[in-house]
Write a protein that holds these residues in place. Structure first.
Motif, mmCIF file in Angstrom:
data_model
loop_
_atom_site.group_PDB
_atom_site.id
_atom_site.type_symbol
_atom_site.label_atom_id
_atom_site.label_comp_id
_atom_site.label_asym_id
_atom_site.label_seq_id
_atom_site.Cartn_x
_atom_site.Cartn_y
_atom_site.Cartn_z
ATOM 1 N N VAL A 1 0.838 -1.209 0.000
ATOM 2 C CA VAL A 1 0.000 0.000 0.000
ATOM 3 C C VAL A 1 0.874 1.261 0.000
ATOM 4 O O VAL A 1 0.665 2.168 -0.792
ATOM 5 C CB VAL A 1 -0.974 0.015 1.211
ATOM 6 N N TYR A 2 1.877 1.297 0.898
ATOM 7 C CA TYR A 2 2.647 2.531 1.081
ATOM 8 C C TYR A 2 4.088 2.493 0.554
ATOM 9 O O TYR A 2 4.790 3.489 0.578
ATOM 10 C CB TYR A 2 2.692 2.903 2.572
ATOM 11 N N GLY A 3 4.543 1.310 0.152
ATOM 12 C CA GLY A 3 5.888 1.227 -0.431
ATOM 13 C C GLY A 3 6.998 0.835 0.533
ATOM 14 O O GLY A 3 8.156 0.727 0.119
ATOM 15 N N ASP A 4 6.671 0.642 1.820
ATOM 16 C CA ASP A 4 7.746 0.269 2.760
ATOM 17 C C ASP A 4 7.170 -0.469 3.974
ATOM 18 O O ASP A 4 5.960 -0.429 4.222
ATOM 19 C CB ASP A 4 8.476 1.537 3.222
ATOM 20 N N TYR A 5 8.061 -1.098 4.743
ATOM 21 C CA TYR A 5 7.638 -1.796 5.964
ATOM 22 C C TYR A 5 7.125 -0.782 6.993
ATOM 23 O O TYR A 5 7.519 0.397 6.957
ATOM 24 C CB TYR A 5 8.822 -2.576 6.556
ATOM 25 N N PRO A 6 6.294 -1.224 7.943
ATOM 26 C CA PRO A 6 5.815 -0.304 8.980
ATOM 27 C C PRO A 6 6.988 0.307 9.756
ATOM 28 O O PRO A 6 7.985 -0.379 10.009
ATOM 29 C CB PRO A 6 4.982 -1.200 9.895
ATOM 30 N N GLU A 7 6.832 1.563 10.136
ATOM 31 C CA GLU A 7 7.875 2.293 10.878
ATOM 32 C C GLU A 7 8.358 1.508 12.091
ATOM 33 O O GLU A 7 9.554 1.356 12.316
ATOM 34 C CB GLU A 7 7.317 3.641 11.381
ATOM 35 N N VAL A 8 7.405 0.984 12.884
ATOM 36 C CA VAL A 8 7.760 0.329 14.145
ATOM 37 C C VAL A 8 8.647 -0.882 13.870
ATOM 38 O O VAL A 8 9.605 -1.169 14.604
ATOM 39 C CB VAL A 8 6.495 -0.052 14.968
ATOM 40 N N MET A 9 8.375 -1.565 12.793
ATOM 41 C CA MET A 9 9.144 -2.757 12.449
ATOM 42 C C MET A 9 10.581 -2.365 12.069
ATOM 43 O O MET A 9 11.552 -2.965 12.537
ATOM 44 C CB MET A 9 8.430 -3.413 11.266
ATOM 45 N N LYS A 10 10.683 -1.336 11.252
ATOM 46 C CA LYS A 10 12.017 -0.898 10.810
ATOM 47 C C LYS A 10 12.848 -0.431 12.001
ATOM 48 O O LYS A 10 14.008 -0.802 12.154
ATOM 49 C CB LYS A 10 11.878 0.250 9.792
ATOM 50 N N GLN A 11 12.184 0.374 12.872
ATOM 51 C CA GLN A 11 12.910 0.935 14.021
ATOM 52 C C GLN A 11 13.400 -0.148 14.961
ATOM 53 O O GLN A 11 14.559 -0.189 15.349
ATOM 54 C CB GLN A 11 11.960 1.812 14.825
ATOM 55 N N VAL A 12 12.464 -1.043 15.344
ATOM 56 C CA VAL A 12 12.796 -2.043 16.359
ATOM 57 C C VAL A 12 13.883 -2.994 15.852
ATOM 58 O O VAL A 12 14.853 -3.278 16.561
ATOM 59 C CB VAL A 12 11.534 -2.830 16.803
ATOM 60 N N VAL A 13 13.731 -3.476 14.612
ATOM 61 C CA VAL A 13 14.738 -4.432 14.119
ATOM 62 C C VAL A 13 16.102 -3.756 13.967
ATOM 63 O O VAL A 13 17.134 -4.342 14.299
ATOM 64 C CB VAL A 13 14.304 -5.107 12.793
ATOM 65 N N ALA A 14 16.089 -2.497 13.511
ATOM 66 C CA ALA A 14 17.364 -1.787 13.351
ATOM 67 C C ALA A 14 18.059 -1.640 14.707
ATOM 68 O O ALA A 14 19.255 -1.929 14.858
ATOM 69 C CB ALA A 14 17.126 -0.421 12.719
ATOM 70 N N GLU A 15 17.275 -1.238 15.706
ATOM 71 C CA GLU A 15 17.817 -1.021 17.046
ATOM 72 C C GLU A 15 18.389 -2.319 17.630
ATOM 73 O O GLU A 15 19.485 -2.362 18.164
ATOM 74 C CB GLU A 15 16.637 -0.540 17.895
ATOM 75 N N LYS A 16 17.623 -3.380 17.486
ATOM 76 C CA LYS A 16 18.057 -4.646 18.085
ATOM 77 C C LYS A 16 19.264 -5.226 17.333
ATOM 78 O O LYS A 16 20.171 -5.785 17.941
ATOM 79 C CB LYS A 16 16.901 -5.651 18.112
ATOM 80 N N SER A 17 19.254 -5.085 16.011
ATOM 81 C CA SER A 17 20.400 -5.597 15.240
ATOM 82 C C SER A 17 21.661 -4.829 15.648
ATOM 83 O O SER A 17 22.737 -5.410 15.766
ATOM 84 C CB SER A 17 20.167 -5.434 13.740
ATOM 85 N N LYS A 18 21.500 -3.527 15.886
ATOM 86 C CA LYS A 18 22.651 -2.699 16.265
ATOM 87 C C LYS A 18 23.236 -3.192 17.589
ATOM 88 O O LYS A 18 24.444 -3.357 17.733
ATOM 89 C CB LYS A 18 22.193 -1.242 16.387
#
Ligand code: LGS
Length: 485
Positions: free
Chosen positions: A269-286
């Motif tokens: 619908v919007y062209g990208d993953y939900p914000e919360v998903m991107k933020q949380v996975v990025a933070e945890k991977s870091k």
């Protein structure tokens, strides 16, 4: 307490005249004829032929034998009075090694027969291009983890549009991407049996979304003008009901939906993953000191994927109670999709339990998830592409006893009544409903243990005799009445 206990009053009323009434199946679960007439092996053939992967070591070599029973199955559909039938095309039956070098004539003839016979009795065919059954030859090249799968899928989709698109007006590209991604590449209980929960499911869905978008663009540019059809990808989710009114739990429930439904729906619908998903996975991977486990789309890809559904296709079965949990960050932990979500789910005591374990009779969840979609995705046209029930004990029942499927009857009435309320009271643009399933069939790693059919299939009988259950008669009546009168 029954299914309707927390639903409020049962509502009388009818769905619009144009409402799509259908039932659904999938190729691998019903067709059988696994190696007949030039079909190539797929990942489920390979997976279920290995000991220990499927309940009782069962397989779908014969399944419901639908490959040889087209007339009989169409008779069942006709007697239900449905306007549409959702089936899937087996990729390896059309392209035995998955690629365009060999097109299997007998496979093409089979689906031509199905489609023509449906149309002859005025039932519209709805085709899913991919329902969990990748050709094994493509798995041998890496399957959905190899990004070349995007061009393989695009090639296959184009062949199907060319062959069948003059008669098929509703297309579904990929069924439940994250179900295959999580079970097949994360937990390993589905084919192809890979256990890499930390990164593989994210990569698989990423490739599936890009493959879907190519198919949509091919359809849009090369076929829509002459064929006038519509195309979507099949999402699925439980409804995440907050366990309490505490803000933490309310946020956790919303996160569950963003994550599970939004993982697929947001990109298309919007062209990208939900914000919360991107933020949380990025933070945890870091914190883990590794590159972000969730792949990202390039700017070009975002534009390409955005808006690639012509309607919202939803499979829905059950709700769950959701609460927030804090997961202590531990560098030794195998961080994965589930821990990324930071939610814990449970059930209310009085919810009637189905089987498998995740399945409960929770009609309210359907109305709520439809409204959630309406609110989050700009009130789209929605079609329920699957909804159905199975429960313990049915696998042991035979004869008349199997036909008194009271729980399924209550489930269907309850869910359809909530669907009606969503249309009439909430203004949800729900335009169709497909019941899962036309008949009992091969339920993946659970083999023949769970029976979702409104027709009982006698799997011990070489003819795989089908008998309508009570739910078939009740559904037929609801279809004839266009709701509840
Ligand atoms: O037969 C499958 C049905 C049965 O239940 C069909 O092939 C699939 O498309 C679909 O996945 N089906 C199905 N799905 C329910 C999955 C719910 C997962 C919820 C997990 C909660 C813990």
């Amino acid at each position: 307490m029954d299914c309707f206990a927390e639903e409020g009053d049962f509502m009388k009323g009818q769905f619009p005249e144009s409402f799509i009434w259908g039932v659904a199946t999938a190729a691998h679960q019903i067709e059988g004829a696994w190696n007949e007439d030039g079909k190539g092996p797929n990942i489920w053939d390979a997976f279920s032929h290995k000991t220990g992967n499927i309940h009782n070591n069962e397989n779908a070599d014969i399944a419901c034998d639908s490959y040889h029973k087209t007339d009989e199955d169409i008779q069942l559909l006709k007697s239900l009075g449905v306007s549409h039938y959702r089936f899937s095309i087996s990729w390896a039956r059309i392209l035995p090694d998955g690629l365009l070098d060999v097109v299997n004539k007998s496979g093409v003839e089979y689906y031509n027969r199905v489609i023509d016979k449906l149309l002859a009795v005025n039932i519209q065919p709805v085709a899913t291009l991919y329902h969990f059954d990748l050709p094994q030859a493509l798995q041998d090249k890496g399957g959905w983890l190899n990004s070349r799968v995007i061009e393989w899928f695009a090639g296959y989709a184009r062949v199907c549009f060319k062959l069948f698109g003059d008669r098929v007006r509703l297309w579904l590209t990929i069924n439940e991407p994250h179900e295959e991604a999580l079970n097949g590449y994360g937990y390993g209980n589905f084919a192809p049996g890979i256990k890499r929960l930390d990164t593989a499911p994210y990569q698989v869905v990423h490739n599936m979304l890009r493959a879907h978008a190519s198919a949509w663009h091919i359809y849009d540019e090369e076929f829509r003008g002459s064929q006038h059809g519509k195309l979507s990808i099949v999402t699925n989710s439980q409804f995440y009901e907050p366990k309490s009114t505490k803000p933490y739990d309310v946020a956790a429930a919303d996160r569950g939906l963003q994550w599970y439904l939004g993982w697929i729906a947001h990109p298309v619908v919007y062209g990208d993953y939900p914000e919360v998903m991107k933020q949380v996975v990025a933070e945890k991977s870091k914190k883990q000191g590794i590159p972000c486990r969730l792949p990202s789309f390039t700017a070009e890809e975002k534009t390409y994927i955005k808006g690639t559904i012509d309607f919202f296709a939803l499979n829905f079965y059950s709700a769950s109670l959701t609460e927030h949990i804090d997961i202590p960050m531990n560098s030794n932990e195998n961080w994965n999709y589930i821990t990324d979500q930071e939610i814990k789910t449970s059930r209310r005591e009085h919810w009637i339990k189905g089987a498998p374990d995740w399945l409960y009779c929770t009609p309210f969840g359907l109305r709520k998830i439809l409204n959630w979609i309406k609110g989050n995705y700009n009130n789209p046209e929605i079609i329920i592409t699957e909804n159905g029930f199975s429960c313990d004990g049915e696998e042991d029942l035979s004869g008349d006893a199997a036909l008194e499927d009271t729980h399924r009857v209550n489930y269907l009435k309850g869910y359809l009544n909530q669907a009606l309320k969503s249309v009439i009271k909430d203004g949800v643009q729900l335009t169709g409903y497909f019941l899962w399933s036309l008949m009992d069939n091969f339920e993946w790693d659970d083999g023949y243990k769970f029976r979702f059919g409104v027709h009982h299939v006698d799997f011990d009988d070489p003819h795989k005799h089908r008998t309508p259950k009570k739910s078939a008669l009740v559904f037929k009546e609801i279809v004839a009445n266009k709701g509840f009168i």
